[in-house]
Design a protein around this motif. Sequence first.
Motif, PDB file in Angstrom:
ATOM      1  N   THR A 117      15.023   9.452  10.471  1.00 59.45           N
ATOM      2  CA  THR A 117      14.056   9.956  11.364  1.00 59.45           C
ATOM      3  C   THR A 117      13.821  11.348  10.293  1.00 59.45           C
ATOM      4  O   THR A 117      14.763  11.727   9.248  1.00 59.45           O
ATOM      5  N   VAL A 118      13.397  12.278  10.445  1.00 58.91           N
ATOM      6  CA  VAL A 118      12.657  13.339   9.908  1.00 58.91           C
ATOM      7  C   VAL A 118      12.419  14.487  11.114  1.00 58.91           C
ATOM      8  O   VAL A 118      11.373  14.024  11.494  1.00 58.91           O
ATOM      9  N   GLU A 119      13.160  15.566  10.500  1.00 63.89           N
ATOM     10  CA  GLU A 119      12.961  16.770  12.017  1.00 63.89           C
ATOM     11  C   GLU A 119      11.932  18.018  10.730  1.00 63.89           C
ATOM     12  O   GLU A 119      11.972  17.648   9.695  1.00 63.89           O
ATOM     13  N   LYS A 120      10.649  18.698  11.411  1.00 62.86           N
ATOM     14  CA  LYS A 120      10.215  19.198  10.753  1.00 62.86           C
ATOM     15  C   LYS A 120      10.263  20.622  11.410  1.00 62.86           C
ATOM     16  O   LYS A 120      10.260  20.825  12.206  1.00 62.86           O
ATOM     17  N   PHE A 121      10.526  21.850  11.459  1.00 63.52           N
ATOM     18  CA  PHE A 121      10.529  23.356  11.279  1.00 63.52           C
ATOM     19  C   PHE A 121       9.327  23.369  10.264  1.00 63.52           C
ATOM     20  O   PHE A 121       8.691  23.591   9.050  1.00 63.52           O
ATOM     21  N   SER A 122       9.368  24.756  10.795  1.00 61.90           N
ATOM     22  CA  SER A 122       8.097  25.418  10.369  1.00 61.90           C
ATOM     23  C   SER A 122       9.411  26.884   9.353  1.00 61.90           C
ATOM     24  O   SER A 122      10.268  25.994   9.885  1.00 61.90           O
ATOM     25  N   ILE A 123       8.865  27.088   8.649  1.00 63.02           N
ATOM     26  CA  ILE A 123       9.786  28.104   7.513  1.00 63.02           C
ATOM     27  C   ILE A 123      10.608  29.105   8.689  1.00 63.02           C
ATOM     28  O   ILE A 123      11.656  28.947   8.182  1.00 63.02           O
ATOM     29  N   ASP A 124      10.271  29.754   9.716  1.00 57.27           N
ATOM     30  CA  ASP A 124      11.228  30.926  10.251  1.00 57.27           C
ATOM     31  C   ASP A 124      12.219  29.726  11.420  1.00 57.27           C
ATOM     32  O   ASP A 124      13.314  30.376  11.716  1.00 57.27           O
ATOM     33  N   GLU A 125      11.810  28.503  12.202  1.00 61.39           N
ATOM     34  CA  GLU A 125      12.255  27.805  12.925  1.00 61.39           C
ATOM     35  C   GLU A 125      13.142  27.016  11.905  1.00 61.39           C
ATOM     36  O   GLU A 125      14.494  27.001  12.290  1.00 61.39           O
ATOM     37  N   ALA A 126      12.789  26.918  10.479  1.00 58.13           N
ATOM     38  CA  ALA A 126      14.057  25.758   9.754  1.00 58.13           C
ATOM     39  C   ALA A 126      15.154  26.814   9.571  1.00 58.13           C
ATOM     40  O   ALA A 126      16.410  26.738   9.679  1.00 58.13           O
ATOM     41  N   LEU A 127      14.941  28.952   9.582  1.00 61.87           N
ATOM     42  CA  LEU A 127      16.143  29.618   9.076  1.00 61.87           C
ATOM     43  C   LEU A 127      17.139  29.593  10.653  1.00 61.87           C
ATOM     44  O   LEU A 127      18.342  30.240  10.107  1.00 61.87           O
ATOM     45  N   LYS A 128      16.498  29.650  11.707  1.00 64.78           N
ATOM     46  CA  LYS A 128      17.179  29.521  12.321  1.00 64.78           C
ATOM     47  C   LYS A 128      17.473  28.763  12.820  1.00 64.78           C
ATOM     48  O   LYS A 128      19.126  28.548  13.149  1.00 64.78           O
ATOM     49  N   GLN A 129      17.049  27.099  12.274  1.00 65.21           N
ATOM     50  CA  GLN A 129      18.388  25.969  12.394  1.00 65.21           C
ATOM     51  C   GLN A 129      19.764  26.239  11.447  1.00 65.21           C
ATOM     52  O   GLN A 129      20.931  26.400  11.698  1.00 65.21           O
ATOM     53  N   VAL A 130      19.110  26.852  10.082  1.00 63.55           N
ATOM     54  CA  VAL A 130      20.223  27.701   8.992  1.00 63.55           C
ATOM     55  C   VAL A 130      21.654  28.282  10.069  1.00 63.55           C
ATOM     56  O   VAL A 130      22.901  28.499  10.070  1.00 63.55           O
ATOM     57  N   GLN A 131      21.226  29.072  10.768  1.00 63.95           N
ATOM     58  CA  GLN A 131      21.392  30.572  11.743  1.00 63.95           C
ATOM     59  C   GLN A 131      21.889  29.681  12.775  1.00 63.95           C
ATOM     60  O   GLN A 131      22.807  30.274  13.830  1.00 63.95           O
ATOM     61  N   SER A 132      21.988  28.486  13.195  1.00 61.61           N
ATOM     62  CA  SER A 132      22.548  27.496  14.218  1.00 61.61           C
ATOM     63  C   SER A 132      23.732  27.075  13.943  1.00 61.61           C
ATOM     64  O   SER A 132      24.780  26.434  14.760  1.00 61.61           O
ATOM     65  N   MET A 133      23.781  27.176  12.769  1.00 54.75           N
ATOM     66  CA  MET A 133      25.187  25.962  11.719  1.00 54.75           C
ATOM     67  C   MET A 133      26.146  27.231  12.082  1.00 54.75           C
ATOM     68  O   MET A 133      26.481  28.550  12.002  1.00 54.75           O
ATOM     69  N   SER A 134      27.652  25.887  12.442  1.00 56.12           N
ATOM     70  CA  SER A 134      28.953  26.743  12.554  1.00 56.12           C
ATOM     71  C   SER A 134      29.362  27.452  11.367  1.00 56.12           C
ATOM     72  O   SER A 134      29.842  28.520  11.310  1.00 56.12           O
ATOM     73  N   SER A 135      28.803  26.917   9.749  1.00 58.45           N
ATOM     74  CA  SER A 135      28.957  28.020   9.171  1.00 58.45           C
ATOM     75  C   SER A 135      28.055  28.992   8.653  1.00 58.45           C
ATOM     76  O   SER A 135      29.197  29.770   7.645  1.00 58.45           O
ATOM     77  N   TRP A 136      27.920  29.131   9.817  1.00 60.80           N
ATOM     78  CA  TRP A 136      26.714  30.455   9.100  1.00 60.80           C
ATOM     79  C   TRP A 136      28.231  31.671   9.438  1.00 60.80           C
ATOM     80  O   TRP A 136      27.889  33.310   9.878  1.00 60.80           O
TER      81      TRP A 136
END
Length: 255
Positions: A194-213
């Motif tokens: 599958t492919v998940e699609k994000f705007s740039i703002d959504e993608a940055l939120k996704q990164v900040q939702s990662m445990s590694s953040w």
Amino acid sequence: MTTKKSSKGGNFSHLTKNYQEARREYPQAVIEYCQTFFKPLKKAVVLDLGCGTGIFTRQIASSDSFTVGCDNDLKMLEVAMAIPSVNTSYVLGSGGNIPFSDNYFDIVAAFGSFHWIVWHEKEAAIKEIWRVLKSKGLFLVVNKTDISSLASDVKRVIARNSSEPLLEVRKEYYPEKILESSGFANIKVKQFETVEKFSIDEALKQVQSMSSWNFVKEDKREATLDEVELLLKNRMMNNIVERKLNVIVVGAWKT
């Protein structure tokens, strides 16, 4: 000597807002496949273990079953409980402490959580899952796995700005082997691309939702986001960031 595990690993409490806003649902094909196991059961009782904000809990909820979401993070559960869903409830608990009686559930599912459960409390969790499953009950493990280099490139940026080494929770993580060695039988593995699609703002939120953040130093978070944003923009197609994934479903039965 036992190595102390970082409390930051798998801790999403401070990431809840970005988690709920940026995390994507599972593809409909995955949900339909999982539901093929539910349909033969009349009024199945299902546990979503490590449910987070209830993304999967809501996806599988139906009038033909009753679904319980269980998580050890109260902030995540509060978000889940605020979103209406049919035949669904939520409880505070963990892999090693599931607050239900023996042989209670027809199905236990761990969507995007089993690697953390195994990392934190493998033996206790397996015993608890086995205990609350009915005879011949089903345990479902589902994980999203990145198949492009984008995720590893983002992780390298985070690692450079972190206060301690990032965790390799999914290194040598093979749920089918774990379940087989724990006494589960008739193990089935199915994979979906599958492919998940994000705007740039959504993608940055996704990164900040990662445990590694959690590991990124406070004074370096803004600069880290700037670096990640530049990386993402260089990979964008038609103003969209694509995350290419394999979704792997492992089903195993209690003997």
